[in-house]
Design a protein around this motif. Structure first.
Motif, short mmCIF file in Angstrom:
data_model
loop_
_atom_site.label_atom_id
_atom_site.label_comp_id
_atom_site.label_asym_id
_atom_site.label_seq_id
_atom_site.Cartn_x
_atom_site.Cartn_y
_atom_site.Cartn_z
N GLU A 20 0.84 -1.19 0.00
CA GLU A 20 0.00 0.00 0.00
C GLU A 20 0.87 1.24 0.00
O GLU A 20 2.02 1.23 0.46
N LEU A 21 0.33 2.31 -0.52
CA LEU A 21 1.10 3.53 -0.72
C LEU A 21 1.56 4.13 0.61
O LEU A 21 0.77 4.29 1.54
N GLY A 22 2.85 4.44 0.64
CA GLY A 22 3.44 5.15 1.76
C GLY A 22 4.26 6.31 1.21
O GLY A 22 3.70 7.26 0.66
N ALA A 23 5.58 6.19 1.31
CA ALA A 23 6.46 7.26 0.83
C ALA A 23 7.02 6.96 -0.56
O ALA A 23 7.89 7.70 -1.03
N GLN A 24 6.54 5.93 -1.23
CA GLN A 24 7.08 5.59 -2.54
C GLN A 24 6.85 6.74 -3.52
O GLN A 24 5.83 7.44 -3.47
N LEU A 101 -2.76 13.15 -3.87
CA LEU A 101 -1.80 12.13 -4.28
C LEU A 101 -0.67 12.75 -5.11
O LEU A 101 0.51 12.45 -4.89
N MET A 102 -1.03 13.63 -6.06
CA MET A 102 0.00 14.23 -6.93
C MET A 102 0.95 15.15 -6.18
O MET A 102 2.08 15.37 -6.64
N ALA A 103 0.54 15.66 -5.05
CA ALA A 103 1.42 16.53 -4.27
C ALA A 103 2.64 15.78 -3.74
O ALA A 103 3.67 16.40 -3.43
N LYS A 104 2.55 14.45 -3.67
CA LYS A 104 3.64 13.66 -3.09
C LYS A 104 4.17 12.55 -3.99
O LYS A 104 5.23 12.00 -3.72
N HIS A 105 3.42 12.23 -5.07
CA HIS A 105 3.76 11.06 -5.86
C HIS A 105 3.52 11.34 -7.34
O HIS A 105 2.74 12.21 -7.71
N HIS A 106 4.18 10.55 -8.18
CA HIS A 106 3.88 10.49 -9.61
C HIS A 106 2.72 9.51 -9.76
O HIS A 106 2.87 8.32 -9.49
N GLY A 107 1.56 10.00 -10.19
CA GLY A 107 0.35 9.21 -10.14
C GLY A 107 -0.02 8.53 -11.44
O GLY A 107 0.08 9.12 -12.52
N VAL A 108 -0.46 7.27 -11.33
CA VAL A 108 -1.05 6.52 -12.44
C VAL A 108 -2.43 6.08 -11.98
O VAL A 108 -2.58 5.48 -10.91
N PHE A 109 -3.44 6.36 -12.80
CA PHE A 109 -4.83 6.17 -12.39
C PHE A 109 -5.51 5.15 -13.29
O PHE A 109 -5.39 5.19 -14.51
N LEU A 110 -6.24 4.23 -12.66
CA LEU A 110 -6.94 3.17 -13.36
C LEU A 110 -8.44 3.48 -13.35
O LEU A 110 -9.06 3.51 -12.29
N GLY A 111 -9.01 3.73 -14.55
CA GLY A 111 -10.43 4.02 -14.63
C GLY A 111 -11.24 2.74 -14.69
O GLY A 111 -10.69 1.64 -14.78
N GLY A 112 -12.56 2.94 -14.58
CA GLY A 112 -13.29 4.18 -14.76
C GLY A 112 -13.50 4.53 -16.23
O GLY A 112 -12.81 4.10 -17.12
N ASP A 113 -14.58 5.31 -16.47
CA ASP A 113 -14.82 5.80 -17.82
C ASP A 113 -13.98 7.07 -18.05
O ASP A 113 -13.35 7.60 -17.14
N HIS A 114 -14.00 7.55 -19.30
CA HIS A 114 -13.05 8.61 -19.66
C HIS A 114 -13.43 9.97 -19.09
O HIS A 114 -12.63 10.91 -19.16
N SER A 115 -14.59 10.10 -18.50
CA SER A 115 -14.94 11.37 -17.86
C SER A 115 -14.03 11.69 -16.69
O SER A 115 -13.90 12.85 -16.28
N VAL A 116 -13.36 10.67 -16.14
CA VAL A 116 -12.51 10.91 -14.97
C VAL A 116 -11.24 11.67 -15.33
O VAL A 116 -10.57 12.23 -14.46
#
Length: 314
Positions: A20-24, A101-116
């Protein structure tokens, strides 16, 4: 790999079985919302299917980049969303959680429909834009540039139009890849008319490997080092490679073509990615979720390899 960690014997549904996400520095998060699809629903179940498919990637070491994201990747699990609320409320919840999340990490997001993608871009511009619009590379069968979608003012087919109208992405630094669906010219060519570039699926037919070099070089030249967001609708693939999606369109890209683009464009100044529209209920033999997991993994490995080459403070 330890005993009992085969994908079919999993005891976790985190991406690559990462902790789970911590300081990574890198984070994966699910965005389980499909409240504005125009055809088949079910993309809210995409994040868990992509994670499950990722477990067969074993130690996660990529054959091109020769790195694994494990050790630098944490799974933030799924966003808590008000799925039955109006779209603006859902998007506000996505934006707030993505911003944190973006304030501390490089984010990759799994959708979901494209409205997100629209609220993700809002959060990304605030974090990375420095007052300027972001660049955007957009893989899709559909242009998503309608000013309304079947009478609805906003949805999964309008986000590109809205992002350009809001100044979230720079028209000249927006590239669409794989577009091929039916639609009037004003929508199909909207990005090009605003100064961006479109590589249609038809223009890319029969091209891969060295054959994609002109397109890759053109994208690199156009984007430069402007902070760039990658959004990948799984229906960019031909339904032969990705049947598990809400709006399949024949004549699409191959998995090999998409992987070539992601591998060869790894050096761009990527600031985040999403992979959307995986709808497991329509999948066959997990083809779609496997493709999505591989695309996300390849993107992450490219960014981990690049970070390893970048001097601290550089």
């Amino acid at each position: 790999m330890a005993t009992g960690q085969f994908a079919y014997a999993n005891n976790t549904n985190r991406f690559l079985a990462a902790p789970e996400l911590g300081a990574q520095p890198f984070a994966v998060a699910g965005v389980p919302f499909d409240g504005v699809v125009t055809n088949r629903p079910g993309a809210r179940f995409g994040p868990q299917a992509i994670r499950a498919a990722s477990l067969m990637l074993c130690d996660g070491t990529h054959p091109v980049f020769d790195v694994s994201p494990l050790g630098r990747l944490g799974d933030a699990l799924d966003m808590r969303l008000p799925n039955a609320s109006p779209l603006p409320e859902v998007r506000a919840a996505i934006e707030a959680q993505a911003a944190a999340l973006m304030a501390k990490h490089h984010g990759v997001f799994l959708g979901g429909d494209h409205s997100v993608t629209l609220p993700l871009l809002r959060a990304a511009k605030a974090q990375y834009g420095g007052g300027e619009p972001l660049a955007c590379v957009h893989f899709d069968a559909h242009c998503d540039t309608w000013s309304d979608h079947f009478g609805e003012p906003s949805g999964h087919g309008t986000w590109t139009y809205e992002a350009l109208q809001e100044g979230l992405i720079s028209p000249a630094h927006t590239v669409q890849i794989g577009i091929r669906s039916s639609g009037e010219r004003a929508a199909r060519e909207y990005v090009a008319d605003q100064g961006g570039q479109i590589f249609t699926a038809r223009a890319l037919r029969g091209l891969d490997g060295a054959g994609l070099r002109p397109a890759i070089d053109a994208i690199r030249a156009r984007i430069g080092q402007r902070p760039c967001y990658l959004t990948l609708d799984i229906d960019v693939l031909d339904p032969a490679f990705a049947p598990g999606t809400g709006t399949p369109e024949p004549g699409g890209l191959t998995s090999s073509q998409v992987l070539t683009f992601i591998e060869e464009l790894a050096g761009l100044n990527w600031i985040g990615m999403d992979c959307v529209e995986v709808a497991p209920a329509y999948d066959h033999a997990e083809l779609t979720s496997n493709a999505a997991a591989n695309f996300v993994w390849t993107y992450l490995c490219g960014q981990v390899a690049k970070a390893a080459r970048t001097p601290k403070g550089g």
